[in-house]
Design a protein around this motif. Structure first.
Motif: not given
Length: 130
Positions: A96-97, A100, A108, A111, A117
């Protein structure tokens, strides 16, 4: 049977283009969600939060359709149809980072404590579009 995407199709996945993921709920009703997306050369990768409707739907029915249009020319698009072949927490926070950074240029930021996740690995079986 998995397919290999050509360079133009892959460019849509590699670019800063939103994808629209369609799933079907247990009640048979469709649901569509805009998502960030990446491609690992085999699988279309989507990152989500475990409690989301799309994740619940995909645990019941792994069939998906994904539409991706070029942000600069929406007439250039692909539709992928396939199946989720894996739902895992492994690598989800890093993933997710990475997404992002691609889409918003930073880690991201949304969170929350208790969020779980997950990575959705989708095997494309058919590709359509122009």
């Amino acid at each position: 049977m998995a397919i290999t995407l050509d360079d133009r199709q892959r460019a849509l996945l590699d670019g800063k283009n939103f994808a629209y993921l369609a799933t079907v709920g247990g009640d048979g009703k469709p649901q569509v969600t805009p998502v960030w997306v990446e491609y690992d050369g085999t699988h279309v990768i989507i990152n989500s939060e475990e409690k989301r409707a799309k994740v619940r739907h995909l645990k019941e029915d792994p069939n998906v359709a994904i539409a991706i249009a070029d942000a600069n020319d929406p007439y250039l698009y692909i539709e992928l149809r396939g199946k989720v072949v894996e739902i895992t927490t492994e690598g989800a926070l890093e993933g997710i980072d990475r997404l992002a950074e691609k889409y918003i240029g930073k880690k991201y930021p949304w969170n929350r404590p208790g969020d779980v996740r997950v990575v959705l690995k989708i095997e494309p079986e058919r590709v359509l579009g122009r």
